[in-house]
Design a protein around this motif. Structure first.
Motif, short mmCIF file in Angstrom:
data_model
loop_
_atom_site.label_atom_id
_atom_site.label_comp_id
_atom_site.label_asym_id
_atom_site.label_seq_id
_atom_site.Cartn_x
_atom_site.Cartn_y
_atom_site.Cartn_z
N ARG A 68 11.63 3.79 9.46
CA ARG A 68 11.74 5.06 10.18
C ARG A 68 11.33 6.22 9.28
O ARG A 68 10.67 7.17 9.72
CB ARG A 68 13.18 5.22 10.68
N ASN A 69 11.72 6.17 8.01
CA ASN A 69 11.34 7.22 7.07
C ASN A 69 9.83 7.32 6.93
O ASN A 69 9.26 8.42 6.93
CB ASN A 69 11.99 6.95 5.71
N LEU A 70 9.16 6.17 6.84
CA LEU A 70 7.70 6.17 6.74
C LEU A 70 7.07 6.74 8.01
O LEU A 70 6.16 7.59 7.94
CB LEU A 70 7.18 4.75 6.49
N GLN A 71 7.56 6.30 9.16
CA GLN A 71 6.98 6.75 10.42
C GLN A 71 7.17 8.25 10.63
O GLN A 71 6.29 8.93 11.17
CB GLN A 71 7.61 5.98 11.58
N GLN A 72 8.30 8.77 10.19
CA GLN A 72 8.57 10.21 10.34
C GLN A 72 7.57 11.04 9.54
O GLN A 72 7.41 12.24 9.82
CB GLN A 72 9.99 10.52 9.88
N HIS A 73 6.92 10.43 8.57
CA HIS A 73 5.95 11.17 7.76
C HIS A 73 4.53 10.68 8.01
O HIS A 73 3.65 10.78 7.14
CB HIS A 73 6.34 11.06 6.28
N GLY A 74 4.32 10.15 9.22
CA GLY A 74 2.98 9.85 9.68
C GLY A 74 2.37 8.57 9.15
O GLY A 74 1.16 8.36 9.29
N GLY A 118 1.80 -0.65 6.04
CA GLY A 118 2.40 -0.89 4.73
C GLY A 118 3.91 -0.97 4.74
O GLY A 118 4.55 -0.82 3.68
N PHE A 119 4.50 -1.22 5.89
CA PHE A 119 5.95 -1.27 5.98
C PHE A 119 6.50 -2.46 5.18
O PHE A 119 5.92 -3.55 5.18
CB PHE A 119 6.42 -1.41 7.44
N LEU A 120 7.63 -2.25 4.54
CA LEU A 120 8.39 -3.32 3.92
C LEU A 120 9.24 -3.94 5.00
O LEU A 120 10.00 -3.24 5.69
CB LEU A 120 9.26 -2.76 2.80
N THR A 121 9.12 -5.25 5.19
CA THR A 121 9.84 -5.92 6.27
C THR A 121 10.86 -6.90 5.68
O THR A 121 10.96 -7.07 4.46
CB THR A 121 8.87 -6.69 7.18
N THR A 122 11.58 -7.58 6.56
CA THR A 122 12.56 -8.56 6.11
C THR A 122 11.90 -9.88 5.71
O THR A 122 12.57 -10.76 5.15
CB THR A 122 13.59 -8.84 7.21
N ALA A 123 10.60 -10.02 5.96
CA ALA A 123 9.90 -11.24 5.56
C ALA A 123 9.83 -11.32 4.03
O ALA A 123 9.52 -10.33 3.37
CB ALA A 123 8.50 -11.27 6.16
N GLN A 124 10.09 -12.51 3.48
CA GLN A 124 10.06 -12.65 2.03
C GLN A 124 8.68 -12.36 1.47
O GLN A 124 8.54 -11.85 0.36
CB GLN A 124 10.51 -14.05 1.63
N ARG A 161 0.78 -1.23 0.00
CA ARG A 161 0.00 0.00 0.00
C ARG A 161 0.82 1.29 0.00
O ARG A 161 0.25 2.37 0.02
CB ARG A 161 -0.93 0.01 1.21
N ARG A 162 2.12 1.19 0.00
CA ARG A 162 2.96 2.38 0.04
C ARG A 162 3.71 2.54 -1.27
O ARG A 162 4.54 1.70 -1.65
CB ARG A 162 3.97 2.31 1.19
N LEU A 163 3.42 3.61 -1.97
CA LEU A 163 4.13 3.89 -3.22
C LEU A 163 5.61 4.11 -2.98
O LEU A 163 6.45 3.81 -3.82
CB LEU A 163 3.52 5.11 -3.91
N GLY A 164 5.96 4.63 -1.82
CA GLY A 164 7.36 4.82 -1.47
C GLY A 164 8.11 3.50 -1.38
O GLY A 164 9.28 3.42 -1.74
N CYS A 165 7.45 2.44 -0.91
CA CYS A 165 8.10 1.13 -0.82
C CYS A 165 8.27 0.52 -2.20
O CYS A 165 9.24 -0.20 -2.45
CB CYS A 165 7.31 0.21 0.11
N ILE A 166 7.32 0.78 -3.10
CA ILE A 166 7.49 0.34 -4.49
C ILE A 166 8.68 1.07 -5.10
O ILE A 166 9.51 0.48 -5.80
CB ILE A 166 6.21 0.60 -5.29
N THR A 167 8.79 2.36 -4.82
CA THR A 167 9.94 3.15 -5.30
C THR A 167 11.24 2.58 -4.75
O THR A 167 12.25 2.48 -5.47
CB THR A 167 9.78 4.62 -4.85
N TYR A 168 11.24 2.20 -3.49
CA TYR A 168 12.43 1.62 -2.86
C TYR A 168 12.84 0.34 -3.59
O TYR A 168 14.04 0.12 -3.88
CB TYR A 168 12.11 1.31 -1.39
N LEU A 169 11.88 -0.50 -3.90
CA LEU A 169 12.18 -1.76 -4.59
C LEU A 169 12.76 -1.51 -5.97
O LEU A 169 13.74 -2.14 -6.37
CB LEU A 169 10.91 -2.59 -4.69
#
Length: 381
Positions: A81-87, A91-97, A46-54
């Motif tokens: 931390r970056n996501l949390q800093q912006h509220g 939708g966090f990207l985790t270490t889980a596959q 659900r986070r476009l920023g995490c798609i950008t990260y990938l």
């Protein structure tokens, strides 16, 4: 191009786009061979920023699936931390596959990545994000205005019908996220029925009929709608289009400056390329701030920057016309608005010279096969 007074928040129409870009913006169906107009995406992506990260990881060389799916705990913690800093609290990207798999699937469906065996590669759109938009992908939030415009273009091209059904619920202004999910099957059915009645495009009609048959056979609508709605509501929130409350019991609302063009989106089920570009520019002129006056110099500047970022490193210097138009929408929407206000054609001649460069616009039957070519001009002594 002549200079005109800067106007913002102009209602841009498909005819405006066709006038400005002429034959180079196709009037064909908005669907391409890889799109059905409706995406099903896992609710966790659900986070476009995490798609950008990938996409950033792949662009930096981390292409092998086993490496991509095994991030360092510290990198993932920095991203969280970056996501949390912006509220952002979900939708966090985790270490889980499974987390990476959900986001990789979303990137594949948005046509940012392609998988070849055990490796991922950037698609042309993925390369556009990496080399033209150049997001700060390790810390993607806040999303830059040009990144937001880029992602809206992806959504328009890949989930137009699915999002149109969501917008029909959203624009009623009294719906919670759970209400929208419950309403989605009927809204999507209505959209698809309209496509079958009004479209003259045979593949589009066939797709709509097939999706209707599938939709009417759903055994568990709530499960289907979860993956057709949840991530996209958050995407729209990332783009500043939707105000997403922290409590699921509170109704959602759309940002008022976006309501006029969102209403057009929800009401039109058979758009062409020009219509999609008009919607994109209507959004972009709100979120991208530009104050330069429209002129031949500004066109030359936009071309030079676009060529520097997108043209091949060797061989013939050329840009897909569609890439240049998207570049304008991402970085220069206010200039495009001024050019539309001046009622001019952007390229009245197929060959022209600006500064030390000569440009040739080569049109083709398909807009994706039209190019802008650049050659250095040798000045006489």
């Amino acid at each position: 191009m002549t200079t005109s007074t800067l106007r913002t928040n102009v209602q841009i129409t498909a005819s405006d786009v066709e006038m400005l870009f002429g034959k180079f913006v196709a009037s064909a169906s908005f669907l391409n061979s890889k799109s059905t107009g409706i995406l099903s995406v896992n609710a966790q992506a659900r986070r476009l920023g995490c798609i950008t990260y990938l996409v950033g990881l792949v662009s930096s060389g981390r292409k092998v699936r086993s490496l991509l799916m095994s991030p360092s705990a510290s990198d993932v913690a920095d991203l969280k931390r970056n996501l949390q800093q912006h509220g952002l609290t979900t939708g966090f990207l985790t270490t889980a596959q499974s987390s990476f798999r959900h986001y990789a699937d979303a990137a594949l469906k948005l046509n940012l990545l392609i998988q070849q065996g055990e490796a991922f590669e950037l698609t042309p759109r993925g390369r556009f994000l990496a080399t033209a938009i150049k997001p700060e992908w390790p810390r993607p939030y806040p999303l830059a205005p040009e990144t937001k415009v880029f992602f809206l273009q992806l959504i328009l091209g890949s989930d137009y019908l699915g999002t149109a059904a969501i917008l029909r619920s959203l624009l009623r202004d009294s719906m919670t996220s759970n209400d929208i999910k419950k309403d989605h099957q009927s809204q999507l059915e209505s959209v698809l029925q309209e496509v079958t009645r009004t479209s003259s495009d045979t593949p589009l009609q066939r797709m709509a009929r097939d999706r209707l048959l599938s939709l009417r056979g759903w055994k568990n609508p709530a499960s289907y709608c979860e993956h057709l709605v949840s991530a996209k509501l958050n995407w729209l929130a990332d783009l500043g289009i939707v105000n997403l409350p922290s409590s699921p019991a509170v109704p959602l609302s759309v940002t008022e400056t976006h309501r006029p063009w969102l209403a057009k989106w929800s009401a039109t089920v058979t758009p062409n390329d020009a219509y999609l570009l008009a919607l994109l520019l209507s959004y972009a002129q709100v979120v991208v701030s530009t104050t330069a006056a429209a002129s031949s110099d500004s066109l030359h500047s936009a071309l030079e920057i676009a060529f520097a970022r997108l043209a091949p490193a060797s061989g013939l210097a050329k840009l897909r016309f569609t890439d240049f138009v998207l570049f304008l929408a991402c970085f220069y929407p206010q200039l495009v608005t001024q050019w539309i206000a001046s009622r001019e054609t952007l390229f009245p001649e197929s060959r022209f010279t600006r500064g030390d460069a000569s440009y040739t616009v080569q049109g083709a039957a398909r807009s994706t096969q039209s190019y802008v070519l650049r050659e250095e001009v040798t000045l006489r002594q």
